[in-house]
Design an enzyme around this catalytic site. Structure first.
Site, PDB file in Angstrom:
ATOM      1  N   THR A   1       0.813  -1.215   0.000  1.00  0.00           N
ATOM      2  CA  THR A   1       0.000   0.000   0.000  1.00  0.00           C
ATOM      3  C   THR A   1       0.847   1.266   0.000  1.00  0.00           C
ATOM      4  OG1 THR A   1      -0.157  -0.123   2.415  1.00  0.00           O
ATOM      5  CG2 THR A   1      -1.919  -1.152   1.143  1.00  0.00           C
ATOM      6  N   CYS A   2       2.052   1.192   0.552  1.00  0.00           N
ATOM      7  CA  CYS A   2       2.890   2.394   0.587  1.00  0.00           C
ATOM      8  C   CYS A   2       3.333   2.818  -0.800  1.00  0.00           C
ATOM      9  CB  CYS A   2       4.113   2.150   1.464  1.00  0.00           C
ATOM     10  SG  CYS A   2       3.684   1.796   3.171  1.00  0.00           S
TER      11      CYS A   2
END
Length: 811
Positions: free
Chosen positions: A777-778
């Site tokens: 997700t980063c």
């Protein structure tokens, strides 16, 4: 207002009404105005089509106003129709004390000018301001500040007494569930076998006031006396698990029950709990003292309306231990019908490694849930509470919802709603419960919220923070002072949008974008610096606004980081939840695992906070700056870091946020949602432009050469665009980026954890690396294995995005 006639038929005429004989049976109510019924004096009753507006005293000051019906009841007036009024036309009537009230009446079709009508006018609504102003926040820790005041000695004493009572109850529960001392000597009773009973058949008997089932032994016939023995524990279990079908006296107060039978699994000792599935729900059963592994055990659970309709006398169901996934799941405790988190293994057994308080912290298995204990506040409108993290298996909540001492939603109904697979079905059920069972009826009182647009936030806080929890569940009508407009829903939507936009604005200093995703907001640990005198009031206010928005089916203009949704739901948080708010710190902590020379890194039990450019050292344990991190205490170091970053650093703010939220929403209702669904129902399903998504997608790994022409990539976009519905697309976005929020300018400005533009990325990997798609997700990236068929991709992708919200391991 409320008149349905056309403008061409409306003519303005005024006449006075004179009191006639009171008729208390004619009372009509309307949400926007009071309906006036008219009848011709000859006795022919006619219901008018028009409604009358209430001529109330103008209240021009901002604030919250309670609107209730007058205690006088309805009034009946006699009025003469003006001579020039034609059938179907509307004329005005002055009535009430000193002709202070104006109502509009439609002339009935069979009446003419000069005729007399009898009007029944409902009581005039009374509007009064909330007296006492804003309710002060009470500090439960004794510190005060940030808008809180110290708890008075009288309130403190009452809370201490309540805490002692709860402690006694917890000890009693612990004794009932875990006591492994030998059972008391049995008590002997003599019973007569009823007529029609043969060997092997069961019959019901009353023993010491409790209903029990007895199996007729071989060689015993009807009419013969039978000696039975029972332990006190058996009587308690019988009382708890007795079926309503054999106890008519309790059938009116308790829901219908279904009996289940299960074989106690190997390794379970008396007093120990084990987990299983019944009616699709996880159930936590405590093994009685007289039962051993391999023996059958029966218990009852409430059944749903659907199950009740299928059989008037449900048979005993035999339970198995199949298809129980690995991970944390809520279970119903049959001892007290409370919901408790239980971790199971892949074999379906309860994972006992997390059951002891002395268990060493494990980054893969350990989990904690927030525990919010409600306390009485100095002001009865604003309770307070204590927030903490406890091992997930030690937290429990009610499985039913009470209102005014009566149950309005039971466990069976919540369990049935939980079984609904589609998000929209769960959302519809939730809104139905709020609307039809929890909302205060309009005629019992509603609220007018008057605010000035130029002072939106100030006026809104003054109004909402003056309300009681009961007022929070009343119908609200909004008015922007100085503006012409009637709130039929539009002003309410606008208010929720404007207020939450301001509160989530980073410039307010209350919230900050997460380090991993600029669309997901996290609580600012230094909010006290931005708003030193009242920052906690803002969080209590926001919690109430978020709860009211969910209650009314409105949306808020702010997405939060994942673990905050988990805290609202009371879901387990794990070490992995550190990944989304700050991946770099998560990786640095995880890199310490397995190091042999960790002492050489000169770490201690502190964390360096940066408050507006100034560094501040925080002890993670008592005298943490004097405790060096070693290989032996590394698990503790990881544990306290997780607790600090996911709760402790913002505990005062989070406490007020949750208290405000639960001023409106009963916690048991939320158990039907996972944290992804909670974000969707609170923030709304995003409008995702698939073409824009595809245009701004990069391809790496195995797809770097072919890009969008790769077969697996083509299948991916076909599934997303043609087969996924709006909810599944939102879940895919949550899985890939950490939030369902889409930037206002589209996917072209999607950001990574460093605040830079980082487009959505599909990274091709081989199946031997991972069988399922996985996300980062980063970096807004999804790792997509190269599948041999579109159907395999569809199956694995659905499992991945659904499992991400369950806590189950799919590797």
């Amino acid at each position: 207002m409320g008149n349905t006639s056309s403008n061409n038929n409306r003519r303005r005429h005024s006449t006075s009404a004179y009191p006639a004989q009171r008729n208390s049976n004619n009372l009509a109510n309307s949400h926007m105005s009071s309906t006036v019924n008219s009848s011709v004096i000859s006795g022919n009753s006619v219901t008018t089509e028009s409604s009358s507006t209430v001529a109330a005293t103008a209240l021009s000051r901002p604030g919250a106003y309670s609107v209730t019906r007058s205690e006088q009841g309805s009034q009946v007036f006699r009025v003469q129709i003006p001579s020039e009024v034609q059938p179907g036309q509307v004329f005005e009537v002055l009535c009430g004390p000193a002709n202070s009230r104006t109502v509009r009446v439609r002339c009935p079709e069979e009446s003419r000018g000069g005729n007399y009508l009898q009007l029944t006018v409902p009581p005039e609504p009374l509007t009064r301001a909330q007296m006492g102003g804003m309710a002060a926040l009470t500090s439960a820790t004794g510190a005060g500040g940030g808008g809180q005041v110290r708890m008075t000695n009288e309130v403190l004493q009452r809370n201490n007494e309540q805490q002692e009572m709860e402690q006694v109850e917890r000890e009693n529960m612990l004794h009932r569930n875990r006591d492994t001392t030998p059972p008391a000597p049995p008590t002997t009773y003599m019973v007569t076998v009823p007529q029609g009973i043969r060997a092997g058949m069961q019959f019901a008997v009353d023993v010491a006031g409790q209903r029990m089932m007895v199996t007729c032994p071989a060689g015993v016939q009807a009419g013969m006396n039978l000696r039975i023995q029972t332990h006190e524990q058996q009587q308690q279990q019988s009382s708890l698990h007795s079926s309503n079908s054999t106890n008519p006296a309790s059938s009116t107060s308790a829901p219908p029950m279904q009996m289940f039978e299960v074989t106690v699994p190997p390794g379970v000792i008396p007093g120990q709990s084990f987990s299983l599935l019944a009616n699709g729900q996880r159930v936590l059963v405590t093994c009685p003292h007289n039962i051993r592994p391999g023996q059958a055990l029966r218990f009852n659970l409430p059944i749903t309306d659907k199950q009740q309709q299928s059989s008037s006398s449900p048979p005993v169901k035999q339970l198995q231990y199949e298809d129980i996934p690995d991970g944390w799941a809520r279970s119903i405790r049959v001892t007290d019908m409370k919901l408790q988190w239980v971790k199971t293994t892949r074999d379906g057994d309860r994972d006992s490694s997390v059951d002891t308080e002395t268990t060493t912290f494990d980054v893969k298995n350990s989990a904690y849930t927030r525990k919010l204990r409600f306390l009485e506040g100095n002001d009865p409108r604003m309770r307070t509470g204590l927030l903490d993290l406890v091992p997930a298996n030690q937290s429990s909540i009610d499985s039913s919802v009470q209102r005014n001492g009566k149950q309005v939603v039971g466990y069976a109904e919540i369990a049935a709603a939980h079984d609904k697979k589609k998000f929209e079905n769960k959302a519809e059920w939730f809104q139905m419960i709020c609307r039809d069972r929890l909302r205060i009826d309009w005629n019992e009182g509603h609220m007018k919220i008057k605010i000035r647009r130029a002072h939106l936030l100030h006026d809104s806080i003054e109004a909402v923070m003056s309300l009681s929890p009961t007022d929070m569940r009343k119908i609200w009508r909004f008015e922007f002072l100085g503006e012409v407009g009637i709130d039929a829903g539009g002003l309410q939507r606008e208010w929720f949008q404007l207020v939450t936009e301001q509160l989530f604005d980073p410039d307010m200093g209350l919230w900050l974008p997460s380090a991993s995703n600029q669309m997901a907001m996290r609580i600012n640990p230094a909010s006290e610096i931005s708003c030193p005198e009242d920052h906690l009031i803002y969080f209590r206010f926001l919690g109430r606004v978020m709860g009211k928005a969910l209650f009314e089916g409105q949306i808020v203009a702010g997405h939060m980081v994942r673990h905050l949704y988990k805290h609202i739901l009371g879901w387990p948080i794990t070490f992995e939840d550190l990944l989304i708010p700050d991946e770099s710190y998560y990786n640095s902590l995880k890199s310490l695992i397995g190091l042999d020379n960790i002492e050489d890194m000169c770490l201690d039990f502190t964390f360096l906070e940066n408050d507006l450019g100034e560094n501040r050292s925080v002890d993670l344990i008592e005298n943490g700056s004097d405790v060096a991190v070693t290989k032996d205490n590394l698990p503790l170091f990881l544990e306290v870091n997780m607790k600090y970053h996911l709760m402790d650093r913002v505990k005062p703010q989070l406490t007020e946020l949750l208290l405000g939220f639960f001023d409106v929403i009963p916690e048991p209702l939320l158990t039907v949602f996972d944290f992804q669904e909670l974000e969707l129902i609170m923030c709304g399903l995003p409008k995702i432009d698939i073409d824009d998504w595809k245009r701004h997608t990069d391809y790496q790994g195995q797809f770097e050469r072919e890009g969008s022409d790769a077969k697996t990539v083509q299948w991916f976009w076909e599934i997303v665009s043609e087969e996924f519905d709006q909810e599944q697309r939102a879940r895919l976005l949550q899985f890939s980026t950490g939030t369902s929020g889409v930037p206002s300018r589209g996917f072209s400005v999607l950001q990574s954890n460093d605040g830079k533009i980082r487009k959505f990325c599909i990274n091709g990997i081989k199946k031997d690396i991972s069988l399922y798609p996985r996300s980062h997700t980063c970096f807004n990236r999804i790792d997509l294995p190269i599948y041999s068929s579109k159907s395999e991709l569809r199956e694995k992708l659905k499992v991945a995005i659904e499992s991400s919200a369950t806590g189950f391991d799919i590797e």
